[in-house]
Design a protein around this motif. Structure first.
Motif, PDB file in Angstrom:
ATOM      1  N   UNK A 230      -8.753   6.359   4.719  1.00 33.17           N
ATOM      2  CA  UNK A 230      -7.304   5.744   4.364  1.00 33.17           C
ATOM      3  C   UNK A 230      -7.525   4.408   3.184  1.00 33.17           C
ATOM      4  N   UNK A 231      -6.824   4.463   2.234  1.00 35.94           N
ATOM      5  CA  UNK A 231      -6.985   3.432   1.298  1.00 35.94           C
ATOM      6  C   UNK A 231      -6.540   2.088   1.712  1.00 35.94           C
ATOM      7  N   UNK A 232      -5.308   2.019   2.299  1.00 36.50           N
ATOM      8  CA  UNK A 232      -4.919   0.735   2.739  1.00 36.50           C
ATOM      9  C   UNK A 232      -4.500   0.867   4.310  1.00 36.50           C
ATOM     10  N   UNK A 233      -4.108  -0.259   4.926  1.00 34.84           N
ATOM     11  CA  UNK A 233      -3.841  -0.198   6.362  1.00 34.84           C
ATOM     12  C   UNK A 233      -2.548   0.504   6.333  1.00 34.84           C
ATOM     13  N   UNK A 234      -1.643   0.385   5.575  1.00 29.47           N
ATOM     14  CA  UNK A 234      -0.298   1.074   5.379  1.00 29.47           C
ATOM     15  C   UNK A 234      -0.409   2.519   5.520  1.00 29.47           C
ATOM     16  N   UNK A 235      -1.316   3.183   4.752  1.00 30.20           N
ATOM     17  CA  UNK A 235      -1.687   4.290   4.627  1.00 30.20           C
ATOM     18  C   UNK A 235      -2.324   5.045   6.049  1.00 30.20           C
ATOM     19  N   UNK A 236      -2.702   4.032   6.700  1.00 31.43           N
ATOM     20  CA  UNK A 236      -3.396   4.595   8.122  1.00 31.43           C
ATOM     21  C   UNK A 236      -2.431   4.815   9.385  1.00 31.43           C
ATOM     22  N   UNK A 237      -1.200   4.499   8.920  1.00 34.42           N
ATOM     23  CA  UNK A 237      -0.218   4.742   9.845  1.00 34.42           C
ATOM     24  C   UNK A 237       0.148   6.153   9.956  1.00 34.42           C
ATOM     25  N   UNK A 238      -0.186   6.901  11.139  1.00 37.99           N
ATOM     26  CA  UNK A 238       0.113   8.217  11.293  1.00 37.99           C
ATOM     27  C   UNK A 238       1.505   8.524  11.424  1.00 37.99           C
ATOM     28  N   UNK A 239       2.209   7.767  12.307  1.00 39.74           N
ATOM     29  CA  UNK A 239       3.359   7.751  12.815  1.00 39.74           C
ATOM     30  C   UNK A 239       4.046   6.201  12.973  1.00 39.74           C
ATOM     31  N   UNK A 240       5.141   5.887  12.333  1.00 34.28           N
ATOM     32  CA  UNK A 240       5.766   4.838  12.835  1.00 34.28           C
ATOM     33  C   UNK A 240       6.850   4.779  13.764  1.00 34.28           C
ATOM     34  N   UNK A 241       6.610   4.466  15.158  1.00 36.67           N
ATOM     35  CA  UNK A 241       7.600   4.764  16.203  1.00 36.67           C
ATOM     36  C   UNK A 241       8.477   3.462  16.228  1.00 36.67           C
TER      37      UNK A 241
END
Length: 402
Positions: A230-241
């Motif tokens: 994952x390039x950024x911590x944001x892109x590592x979020x699989x699903x934002x609940x």
């Protein structure tokens, strides 16, 4: 590895991991068993509004930058350090002027707690992300905000505490069986307790979502180590609940986004199963009414709706997949919304406890903890004794999936 080979390998790895991510929604987890659902830990006295270890300390005014906010943040930190010491804690700080701060900068503090497979490298782990805001409104003075969002914070705390031991057992089991290949998909979990969701005066793009806007912007620009999945911590979020406005009786939960309707249906299925197993304590005005009213729809019948401004917005605008769990039906928000009556005494505690079970079940299922949660271990041992595969897809003991 020479630079020339690294240059050739990087694009291949990118394609490989992209394929994994595309496959993830359909293969993220197998349904957990009825035995596991019946054995889910309950919060019991921890949700007592006066003395409960999880909920009571949050039921106080907690406007950003005030002693009440600091006290609640310390409560969260103490909870993780004493109950979940294997979790990593991070603070993301920002300041901003508000319409009532008279030119002074107000501090906002987001707490991020995460737990990843112990062998995984930074940037290689996708994370289920459970989120709620912990601040309360500036006005009216003394506002508590029980559904908004003290109770959702407590629900998340209970859920992650309930699955923590199972995470350890699962990852220990993976080590023993040599299933720690860094090229395999790695899944962790994180919670985000966000500050500054509420407007100080009137809701605008600049007077709202202070903590969420700051964190989403920082994580979008922060770059993980080279060669990370994952390039950024944001892109590592699989699903934002995102949990918000939960704790009133008879909630109505709609599905807002076609791309995450499959996850909404998973939660709707868990609600039906928990009811069928008589695990819910709350009563409904209608015996056949379900909280997740769009559970029988497919993704083509769900219209994307972004009219509800909430902490997911800065993340959604940057491409994060959102599952918004908010009580917002045809009747609107709960009757106590933004009123002084939104306090502990007006919570429907049976509903709050039922939400904690449902969030726990969803997190356990996402993290593939069947066989490691209390209740499933005994059955799996019995199945192994009969020569069954412990992780086979047909050992669930039920046929209801969607």
């Amino acid at each position: 590895m020479s630079p020339s080979y690294r240059g050739l390998l990087a694009p291949l790895l990118s394609v490989y991991f992209a394929l994994l991510l595309l496959l993830a929604p359909g293969n993220a987890y197998q349904p957990i068993s009825d035995d596991t659902l019946k054995s889910l830990p309950r919060p019991n006295d921890d949700f007592n509004i006066h003395t409960g270890a999880l909920l009571a300390p949050i039921l106080r005014p907690r406007v950003p930058g005030t002693p009440g906010s600091t006290a609640v943040l310390n409560h969260f930190v103490d909870f993780f350090r004493t109950s979940l010491p294997d979790w990593n804690l991070e603070f993301q700080n920002s300041t901003s002027k508000t319409p009532v701060s008279k030119g002074k900068e107000v501090p906002f503090v987001n707490l991020i707690a995460s737990r990843d497979p112990p062998w995984a490298s930074k940037g290689d782990v996708g994370r289920l992300t459970l989120t709620a805001h912990y601040d309360s409104k500036y006005e009216p003075e003394g506002f508590i905000g029980a559904i908004d969002s003290a109770a959702p914070c407590a629900m998340i705390m209970h859920a992650v505490r309930s699955i923590d031991a199972a995470l350890t057992k699962k990852w220990d089991d993976m080590r023993v069986h040599g299933r720690t290949n860094p090229l395999d998909e790695q899944e962790g979990i994180q919670i985000m307790l966000l500050d500054g969701e509420e407007a100080f005066k009137t809701w605008t793009d600049t007077d709202s979502l202070y903590g969420a806007r700051s964190l989403a912007g920082q994580w979008d620009e922060e770059v993980n180590p080279a060669m990370s999945v994952y390039k950024t911590p944001l892109s590592s979020i699989s699903l934002f609940v995102l949990l918000d406005l939960l704790g009133a009786k008879d909630p109505t939960i709609q599905s807002f986004f076609p791309t995450t309707h499959w996850a909404y249906k998973r939660m709707a299925t868990l609600e039906r199963r928990l009811r069928r197993l008589n695990q819910y304590k709350s009563a409904s005005d209608s015996s056949d009414r379900l909280w997740f009213e769009h559970g029988s729809k497919n993704e083509h019948q769900v219209n994307m709706f972004t009219g509800i401004e909430d902490d997911h917005i800065p993340f959604m605008r940057r491409g994060v997949e959102i599952l918004h769990i908010i009580d917002a039906g045809p009747r609107g928000f709960p009757a106590v919304w933004h009123r002084m009556e939104d306090d502990g005494e007006h919570l429907d505690l049976a509903t709050v406890e039922d939400w904690s079970l449902l969030v726990t079940a969803f997190a356990a299922e996402w993290m593939e903890l069947e066989g490691f949660m209390p209740g499933s271990e005994k059955r799996d041992a019995e199945e192994e004794a009969h020569g069954n595969n412990k992780r086979s897809s047909d050992h669930q003991g039920h046929t209801e999936f969607f």
